[in-house]
Design a protein around this motif. Structure first.
Motif, PDB file in Angstrom:
ATOM      1  N   UNK A 146      34.809  26.243  25.905  1.00 45.09           N
ATOM      2  CA  UNK A 146      35.619  25.287  26.648  1.00 45.09           C
ATOM      3  C   UNK A 146      34.870  23.955  26.737  1.00 45.09           C
ATOM      4  N   UNK A 147      35.356  22.966  26.028  1.00 43.51           N
ATOM      5  CA  UNK A 147      34.745  21.653  26.048  1.00 43.51           C
ATOM      6  C   UNK A 147      33.448  21.542  25.280  1.00 43.51           C
ATOM      7  N   UNK A 148      33.137  22.517  24.454  1.00 39.68           N
ATOM      8  CA  UNK A 148      31.879  22.470  23.728  1.00 39.68           C
ATOM      9  C   UNK A 148      31.972  23.337  22.469  1.00 39.68           C
ATOM     10  N   UNK A 149      30.859  23.399  21.745  1.00 42.64           N
ATOM     11  CA  UNK A 149      30.764  24.214  20.535  1.00 42.64           C
ATOM     12  C   UNK A 149      29.398  24.893  20.513  1.00 42.64           C
ATOM     13  N   UNK A 150      29.215  25.823  19.602  1.00 42.50           N
ATOM     14  CA  UNK A 150      27.932  26.494  19.464  1.00 42.50           C
ATOM     15  C   UNK A 150      26.851  25.529  18.997  1.00 42.50           C
ATOM     16  N   UNK A 181      34.947  33.541  24.377  1.00 44.42           N
ATOM     17  CA  UNK A 181      33.674  33.147  23.770  1.00 44.42           C
ATOM     18  C   UNK A 181      32.511  34.036  24.163  1.00 44.42           C
ATOM     19  N   UNK A 182      31.386  33.818  23.504  1.00 41.10           N
ATOM     20  CA  UNK A 182      30.189  34.580  23.772  1.00 41.10           C
ATOM     21  C   UNK A 182      29.483  34.190  25.061  1.00 41.10           C
ATOM     22  N   UNK A 183      29.873  33.050  25.620  1.00 42.19           N
ATOM     23  CA  UNK A 183      29.295  32.562  26.873  1.00 42.19           C
ATOM     24  C   UNK A 183      30.371  31.810  27.633  1.00 42.19           C
ATOM     25  N   UNK A 184      30.373  31.937  28.947  1.00 44.28           N
ATOM     26  CA  UNK A 184      31.308  31.180  29.758  1.00 44.28           C
ATOM     27  C   UNK A 184      32.713  31.762  29.757  1.00 44.28           C
ATOM     28  N   UNK A 185      33.650  30.971  30.297  1.00 47.26           N
ATOM     29  CA  UNK A 185      35.016  31.422  30.448  1.00 47.26           C
ATOM     30  C   UNK A 185      35.879  31.186  29.228  1.00 47.26           C
ATOM     31  N   UNK A 186      37.116  31.659  29.320  1.00 49.23           N
ATOM     32  CA  UNK A 186      38.040  31.545  28.199  1.00 49.23           C
ATOM     33  C   UNK A 186      38.616  30.138  28.084  1.00 49.23           C
ATOM     34  N   UNK A 187      39.176  29.861  26.916  1.00 53.49           N
ATOM     35  CA  UNK A 187      39.903  28.625  26.688  1.00 53.49           C
ATOM     36  C   UNK A 187      41.022  28.945  25.714  1.00 53.49           C
ATOM     37  N   UNK A 188      41.753  27.937  25.275  1.00 46.74           N
ATOM     38  CA  UNK A 188      42.807  28.152  24.289  1.00 46.74           C
ATOM     39  C   UNK A 188      42.604  27.213  23.107  1.00 46.74           C
ATOM     40  N   UNK A 195      41.235  18.187  23.370  1.00 48.43           N
ATOM     41  CA  UNK A 195      40.308  17.668  24.384  1.00 48.43           C
ATOM     42  C   UNK A 195      38.831  17.915  24.114  1.00 48.43           C
ATOM     43  N   UNK A 196      38.492  18.778  23.141  1.00 47.45           N
ATOM     44  CA  UNK A 196      37.084  19.078  22.924  1.00 47.45           C
ATOM     45  C   UNK A 196      36.362  17.856  22.368  1.00 47.45           C
ATOM     46  N   UNK A 197      35.299  17.372  23.044  1.00 44.98           N
ATOM     47  CA  UNK A 197      34.637  16.139  22.603  1.00 44.98           C
ATOM     48  C   UNK A 197      33.911  16.254  21.266  1.00 44.98           C
ATOM     49  N   UNK A 198      33.686  17.467  20.779  1.00 47.44           N
ATOM     50  CA  UNK A 198      32.958  17.656  19.524  1.00 47.44           C
ATOM     51  C   UNK A 198      33.876  17.892  18.328  1.00 47.44           C
ATOM     52  N   UNK A 199      35.037  18.454  18.573  1.00 44.47           N
ATOM     53  CA  UNK A 199      35.840  18.890  17.421  1.00 44.47           C
ATOM     54  C   UNK A 199      37.329  18.689  17.553  1.00 44.47           C
TER      55      UNK A 199
END
Length: 203
Positions: A146-150, A181-188, A195-199
């Protein structure tokens, strides 16, 4: 903090994905859930083989007598954990070997359920995600958050490759698809596309 997933259906067959259980209490939590729901574990899977996702591999293999499946491109990543685990303070890490390998397009079957394997390198060279398009579910490992990438600064990581994996594999899924995801909460998928600032995809 790492997310371990136990997927099961009405048949009570189950698969374990990315068991990050190193401490005894964590292993007890996993086994208690399986026992409380009367599940039969039939398979162990790693989305990728960084240390935090494979801590419990050996435990799960011994406890439930199941085989470990990974993508072959991540076999070296798995084998390297035994070398660097003590340097991170994990003196009791138990090594595990892959028993089987899957490729892009393979299916993971358990009970009446099926997941499709998508090859998504970038965070790790042999990273995969597991998708059920009928239920709009994606077990995403460390590809998209959510809002990030690996992160891509670990051995075998590559930023451009990761972004391509997200755009070509995850962002082609239905926008309603929930990413676990492998860390944190879910997203769609739909949320991250805009909205993801990286992708995020440009309008």
């Amino acid at each position: 903090m790492e997310n371990t997933y136990v997927l099961h259906d009405e048949t009570k067959e189950a698969i374990i994905i990315d068991p990050g259980c190193y401490e005894a209490a964590e292993r007890e939590e996993l086994t208690s859930f399986i026992e409380a729901n009367d599940l039969k574990v039939v398979r162990l899977i790693n989305t990728h083989c960084h240390i935090d996702h494979v801590f419990g591999n050996a435990f799960v293999k011994k406890k439930y007598g199941v085989k470990l499946t990974i993508h072959q491109e991540d076999e070296a990543t798995l084998k390297s954990v035994e070398v660097y685990a003590p340097a991170y303070g994990f003196q009791n890490f138990e090594t595990s070997e892959a028993d089987d390998f899957f490729e892009e397009g393979d299916q993971v079957n358990f009970g009446n359920s099926t997941l499709e394997v998508l090859f998504t390198p970038g965070h790790a060279p042999g990273h995969v995600v597991l998708v059920n398009q009928q239920q709009n579910i994606c077990i995403g490992g460390d590809v998209l958050f959510e809002g990030s990438i690996g992160r891509t600064d670990l051995p075998g990581g590559d930023f451009d490759t990761l972004i391509r994996s997200i755009h070509e594999k995850l962002f082609t899924l239905d926008e309603k698809t929930t990413v676990y995801p492998g860390h944190g909460g879910t997203t769609t998928v739909g949320k991250e596309k805009v909205s993801n600032p990286f992708c995020a995809l440009s309008k």
